[in-house]
Design a protein around this motif. Sequence first.
Motif, PDB file in Angstrom:
ATOM      1  N   THR A   1      -0.355 -33.376  -8.061  1.00  0.00           N
ATOM      2  CA  THR A   1      -1.125 -32.377  -8.804  1.00  0.00           C
ATOM      3  C   THR A   1      -2.552 -32.833  -9.095  1.00  0.00           C
ATOM      4  O   THR A   1      -3.390 -31.995  -9.440  1.00  0.00           O
TER       5      THR A   1
ATOM      6  N   GLU B   1       9.517 -27.622  -2.585  1.00  0.00           N
ATOM      7  CA  GLU B   1       8.864 -28.248  -3.727  1.00  0.00           C
ATOM      8  C   GLU B   1       9.224 -27.479  -4.995  1.00  0.00           C
ATOM      9  O   GLU B   1       8.895 -26.304  -5.134  1.00  0.00           O
ATOM     10  N   PRO B   2       9.908 -28.129  -5.942  1.00  0.00           N
ATOM     11  CA  PRO B   2      10.352 -27.426  -7.151  1.00  0.00           C
ATOM     12  C   PRO B   2       9.196 -27.144  -8.116  1.00  0.00           C
ATOM     13  O   PRO B   2       8.152 -27.775  -8.045  1.00  0.00           O
ATOM     14  N   LYS B   3       9.426 -26.211  -8.988  1.00  0.00           N
ATOM     15  CA  LYS B   3       8.450 -25.893 -10.024  1.00  0.00           C
ATOM     16  C   LYS B   3       8.356 -27.079 -10.986  1.00  0.00           C
ATOM     17  O   LYS B   3       9.358 -27.733 -11.285  1.00  0.00           O
TER      18      LYS B   3
END
Length: 177
Positions: free
Chosen positions: A37, A96-98
């Motif tokens: 991120t 890709e998970p939250k």
Amino acid sequence: MQDWKRVFTIIFSGQLFSTLSSYVVSYAVIFWLSVETMSAEVLAYATIASLLPQMALGLFTGVFIDRWNRKRTMISADLFIALCTLIMASLFWLGEPKIFLIYILLMVRSAGMAFHVPAMQASVPLLAPQDKLMKIAGINNMIHSVSTIASPALAALLISLFKLQWILLIDVAGAVI
């Protein structure tokens, strides 16, 4: 009590792998989130999610651990943490998970550690003779310290070498050991 050294060695060798793998996975997830991120905010939230429940619940879990079977508590907590990690790994395999799901799973894993670590520490007097308690308590503290100190470095190394879902399986293996 004749064979206490063998029993202690078996249990606490397994606990070294279990504790170390759990901490490595926590840091690996935090590092992965930070790198993916590029956000200091995500890094902070992930760290809080990974550490705060254990710290907060740790104030109260001792009362329950003293009343419960410590062996079952360690095994149950370890399996619970491994299950949460397996769910997280599955989310990564599916895509890709939250981030909020990762935060929740980090928090739940941390809550499991709030029961696992004190149960491990409280089991020392049940395993060793009275005259060896200081030495054994020192070994127990060393296991926890090694896990706490080595895990960030191991997590950083593993993140640079493997995909996160494979690193997550280390925690499952640690629980099995």
